[in-house]
Design a protein around this motif. Structure first.
Motif, PDB file in Angstrom:
ATOM      1  N   GLU A  28       0.248   2.094   0.079  1.00 26.73           N
ATOM      2  CA  GLU A  28       0.504   1.915   1.512  1.00 26.73           C
ATOM      3  C   GLU A  28       1.933   1.460   1.794  1.00 26.73           C
ATOM      4  O   GLU A  28       2.425   1.583   2.930  1.00 26.73           O
ATOM      5  N   LYS A  29       2.653   0.975   0.772  1.00 28.79           N
ATOM      6  CA  LYS A  29       4.046   0.559   0.945  1.00 28.79           C
ATOM      7  C   LYS A  29       5.030   1.688   0.656  1.00 28.79           C
ATOM      8  O   LYS A  29       6.249   1.484   0.743  1.00 28.79           O
ATOM      9  N   GLN A  36       5.298   3.062  -2.327  1.00 31.07           N
ATOM     10  CA  GLN A  36       5.645   3.028  -3.751  1.00 31.07           C
ATOM     11  C   GLN A  36       4.784   4.030  -4.520  1.00 31.07           C
ATOM     12  O   GLN A  36       3.617   4.252  -4.171  1.00 31.07           O
TER      13      GLN A  36
END
Length: 395
Positions: free
Chosen positions: A99-100, A102
């Motif tokens: 969700e970031k 990454q």
């Protein structure tokens, strides 16, 4: 009186006051403070999957667009642009990104650009030794195999093909020859080491070729709910579910828990060792002809033979009214261990059965008196063999 308490499923347990975590250490206990050790406990209990987590300091730029495009065409028959979904959301839904934004560990290991730059432990140390000693100083070939998991798998197979013999066996002179060991066993065990390894540690997969055997060493012993006998019957626990999912869609892997079974039944002698002390799972494929042929006396048992031994010993042991259900179960386990590993020592039987030395001696005496097993050779170099009443049940 003996009370057996099954292992709980909500580990690690915390104290009511302060939420502290303790583990047993010998006759005492110790408090756990190290984050990695706490994560390992969640990992082993199936509550935490590192392969689905994002790798720090990575982004979509660390993923190979060409590999992802090939995956989409093979899996869905269309390009990622054909989906009416933003690319970032599409990648997150497929667990390529978190969700970031990454790259996930699984995404990096299957579709990454040089994954070892970010995760140096995910590679294979391959060595072809001169002789049969791991501590030897001479080798014929040595290489660090890096790349995505599918790339490492292909390179590992080529390393084995280049350092193993190819036998003619009745084929024409112009044929390339048949690999001296089962290719199926080689493929299944290398895939198993890459996909089911523990992902929290810093160790690497090791592929060692000796004059008489091939050893494939994977970081992390079997999960707590698995034993060698259970995986030989086709039972499996997906330690890395996202790696398994990608593997099933990009490699010759089905994820049915039958890879070890296929390796064992493939024709070469395969030996498995769950090394708890070193936290390793080691698979050995024997090369030399003295070890290569399967036989009831010295082979790793096939699932059919495991079932036959369990059924036969159960019928024979139930005829003795003095034996409790728990003792019958332990005697069955010991018979399986001895049948699959004739050279097993009393110390190893103690470790595997969690019984005392005195109990192991008592139980092996019972099995010998019932003419289920017998000891051949000296104490130092001898081993166990099955007696005829069990041997005749094997296929």
């Amino acid at each position: 009186m003996v009370i057996n308490i099954p292992s709980g499923s909500n580990k690690p347990y915390k104290t009511k006051k302060g939420g502290l975590i303790y583990v047993k250490q010998g006759a005492d206990k110790r408090q756990i403070n190290d984050n990695r050790e706490i994560l390992r406990m969640f990992y082993e209990s199936g509550q935490y999957y590192p392969d689905k987590m994002g790798v720090p300091n990575t982004s979509v730029k660390n993923l190979s667009e060409s590999l992802i495009d090939k995956f989409f065409l093979k899996q869905f028959g269309k390009t990622k642009e054909d989906f009416d979904v933003p690319i970032a959301a599409l990648y997150e839904n497929l667990c390529l990104l978190d969700e970031k934004g990454q790259a996930t560990l699984a995404g990096l290991l299957f579709f990454g650009i040089m994954p070892t730059w970010k995760c140096p432990q995910f590679k294979i140390k391959a060595v072809c030794f001169v002789g049969n000693d791991k501590s030897g100083t001479e080798y014929r070939d040595s290489v660090d195999i890096e790349g995505t998991i599918p790339e490492m798998y292909e390179q590992a197979i080529r390393f084995c093909e280049g350092n193993l013999r190819h036998l003619q066996e009745g084929q024409s002179f112009n044929s390339t020859g048949r690999l001296e060991v089962s290719r199926i066993a080689l493929e299944e065990l290398i895939q198993n080491a890459l996909v089911h390894r523990e992902t929290l540690g810093d160790d690497v997969v090791k592929l060692f070729i000796f004059d008489n055997r091939i050893e494939i060493e994977s970081p992390g012993c079997l999960p707590a709910d698995l034993t060698i006998e259970r995986i030989m019957l086709g039972n499996a626990t997906k330690r890395n579910p996202q790696l398994s999912q990608f593997c099933g869609k990009t490699m010759p892997y089905r994820g049915l828990g039958t890879g070890i079974t296929r390796a064992i039944k493939s024709g070469s002698r395969v030996e498995l060792n769950n090394d708890i002390e070193r936290d390793k799972f080691v698979a050995i494929i024997w090369r030399d002809k003295n070890n290569a042929q399967l036989s009831p006396d010295n082979a790793q048992l096939s699932p059919d033979n495991v079932k036959r031994i369990l059924e036969s010993t159960c019928k024979l042991l139930e005829g003795y009214n003095t034996l409790s259900d728990g003792k019958i179960q332990t005697l069955q386990d010991m018979t399986l261990l001895i049948a699959s590993r004739p050279a097993i020592t009393s110390k190893e039987l103690v470790e595997w059965t969690k019984a005392s030395c005195r109990t192991v001696t008592e139980y092996t005496n019972i099995l010998q008196q019932m003419e289920l097993i017998k000891r051949e050779g000296s104490k130092k170099t001898g081993g166990w063999v099955l007696c005829d009443k069990l041997k005749e049940k094997l296929v």
